[in-house]
Design a protein around this motif. Structure first.
Motif, mmCIF file in Angstrom:
data_model
loop_
_atom_site.group_PDB
_atom_site.id
_atom_site.type_symbol
_atom_site.label_atom_id
_atom_site.label_comp_id
_atom_site.label_asym_id
_atom_site.label_seq_id
_atom_site.Cartn_x
_atom_site.Cartn_y
_atom_site.Cartn_z
ATOM 1 N N VAL A 57 0.841 -1.198 0.000
ATOM 2 C CA VAL A 57 0.000 0.000 0.000
ATOM 3 C C VAL A 57 0.875 1.245 0.000
ATOM 4 O O VAL A 57 0.650 2.178 -0.782
ATOM 5 C CB VAL A 57 -0.964 0.009 1.206
ATOM 6 N N LEU A 58 1.872 1.284 0.861
ATOM 7 C CA LEU A 58 2.714 2.468 0.999
ATOM 8 C C LEU A 58 3.651 2.682 -0.184
ATOM 9 O O LEU A 58 3.853 3.812 -0.620
ATOM 10 C CB LEU A 58 3.535 2.378 2.290
ATOM 11 N N GLU A 59 4.229 1.607 -0.695
ATOM 12 C CA GLU A 59 5.260 1.740 -1.720
ATOM 13 C C GLU A 59 4.740 1.641 -3.146
ATOM 14 O O GLU A 59 5.365 2.171 -4.055
ATOM 15 C CB GLU A 59 6.348 0.694 -1.507
ATOM 16 N N VAL A 60 3.637 0.955 -3.344
ATOM 17 C CA VAL A 60 3.142 0.738 -4.705
ATOM 18 C C VAL A 60 1.749 1.331 -4.887
ATOM 19 O O VAL A 60 1.516 2.118 -5.792
ATOM 20 C CB VAL A 60 3.133 -0.774 -5.057
ATOM 21 N N GLY A 61 0.835 0.954 -4.021
ATOM 22 C CA GLY A 61 -0.559 1.366 -4.192
ATOM 23 C C GLY A 61 -0.769 2.859 -4.146
ATOM 24 O O GLY A 61 -1.367 3.437 -5.053
ATOM 25 N N LYS A 62 -0.296 3.501 -3.081
ATOM 26 C CA LYS A 62 -0.523 4.944 -2.939
ATOM 27 C C LYS A 62 0.098 5.751 -4.069
ATOM 28 O O LYS A 62 -0.551 6.641 -4.614
ATOM 29 C CB LYS A 62 -0.013 5.423 -1.580
ATOM 30 N N PHE A 68 -9.860 5.646 -6.043
ATOM 31 C CA PHE A 68 -10.954 4.682 -6.043
ATOM 32 C C PHE A 68 -10.435 3.250 -6.132
ATOM 33 O O PHE A 68 -10.923 2.359 -5.440
ATOM 34 C CB PHE A 68 -11.933 4.957 -7.189
ATOM 35 N N THR A 69 -9.443 3.026 -6.981
ATOM 36 C CA THR A 69 -8.881 1.683 -7.118
ATOM 37 C C THR A 69 -8.202 1.259 -5.831
ATOM 38 O O THR A 69 -8.383 0.133 -5.357
ATOM 39 C CB THR A 69 -7.876 1.639 -8.294
ATOM 40 N N LEU A 70 -7.439 2.163 -5.239
ATOM 41 C CA LEU A 70 -6.776 1.844 -3.975
ATOM 42 C C LEU A 70 -7.807 1.597 -2.874
ATOM 43 O O LEU A 70 -7.673 0.663 -2.081
ATOM 44 C CB LEU A 70 -5.814 2.961 -3.573
ATOM 45 N N ALA A 71 -8.853 2.401 -2.831
ATOM 46 C CA ALA A 71 -9.905 2.214 -1.829
ATOM 47 C C ALA A 71 -10.560 0.846 -1.972
ATOM 48 O O ALA A 71 -10.808 0.165 -0.970
ATOM 49 C CB ALA A 71 -10.952 3.319 -1.943
ATOM 50 N N LYS A 73 -9.201 -1.858 -3.123
ATOM 51 C CA LYS A 73 -8.241 -2.853 -2.637
ATOM 52 C C LYS A 73 -8.203 -2.857 -1.111
ATOM 53 O O LYS A 73 -8.136 -3.910 -0.488
ATOM 54 C CB LYS A 73 -6.864 -2.596 -3.217
ATOM 55 N N LEU A 74 -8.247 -1.669 -0.505
ATOM 56 C CA LEU A 74 -8.204 -1.593 0.953
ATOM 57 C C LEU A 74 -9.487 -2.142 1.575
ATOM 58 O O LEU A 74 -9.447 -2.760 2.644
ATOM 59 C CB LEU A 74 -7.948 -0.160 1.400
ATOM 60 N N ILE A 75 -10.617 -1.929 0.916
ATOM 61 C CA ILE A 75 -11.881 -2.505 1.390
ATOM 62 C C ILE A 75 -11.788 -4.026 1.359
ATOM 63 O O ILE A 75 -12.193 -4.707 2.310
ATOM 64 C CB ILE A 75 -13.074 -1.981 0.570
ATOM 65 N N ASP A 76 -11.239 -4.566 0.279
ATOM 66 C CA ASP A 76 -11.064 -6.011 0.167
ATOM 67 C C ASP A 76 -10.180 -6.534 1.301
ATOM 68 O O ASP A 76 -10.496 -7.542 1.944
ATOM 69 C CB ASP A 76 -10.464 -6.360 -1.196
#
Length: 140
Positions: A57-62, A68-71, A73-76
């Protein structure tokens, strides 16, 4: 950890680790006197998967995904966390027997180990960023 680390960034890192629900539950599972070694092993894999998810999340996702896509993934990932907590509580209350607990824990850990699935096309972006960071003389 030295005193200066505890009063600076080191304290924030320790606090973040202490606030990890995944870590707390997996540590409780591993330390429980009634669980077999196979469950302790699953808890260790879960700790590793949880740490890898946080790092991703910190190094790639953000830096790479839109909000919306990151959200999504975080919901999952949050759903896996909820499943883990519910399973642990069910085991503790006797609603879930040892065999079912181990089976469902294995499923949760396997799902966490596969998380996140990186959308095709972004793999090349991530790879080029990583090469840029690891290249000699890189200014990053």
């Amino acid at each position: 950890m030295s005193g200066s680390e505890a009063s600076s960034g080191g304290a924030a890192a320790v606090t973040a680790v202490r606030n990890s629900v995944f870590l707390g539950v997996f540590l409780a599972v591993a330390a429980h006197p009634r669980v077999p070694f196979t469950v302790v092993e699953l808890a260790g894999r879960g700790i590793t998967a949880g740490a890898a998810a946080t790092r991703w999340v910190l190094e790639v996702g953000k830096p790479s995904l839109d909000g919306f896509t990151l959200a999504d993934k975080l919901i999952d990932l949050g759903e896996r966390e909820d499943q883990l907590v519910d399973l642990w509580q069910g085991y503790g209350s006797g609603e879930v027997d040892a065999a079912a607990f181990e089976t469902r824990l294995a499923e949760i850990v396997a799902t966490m180990e596969k998380w996140p699935s990186v959308p095709e096309g972004l793999v090349e972006v991530f790879s080029s960023r990583l090469r840029g960071v690891l290249s000699p003389g890189s200014d990053r």
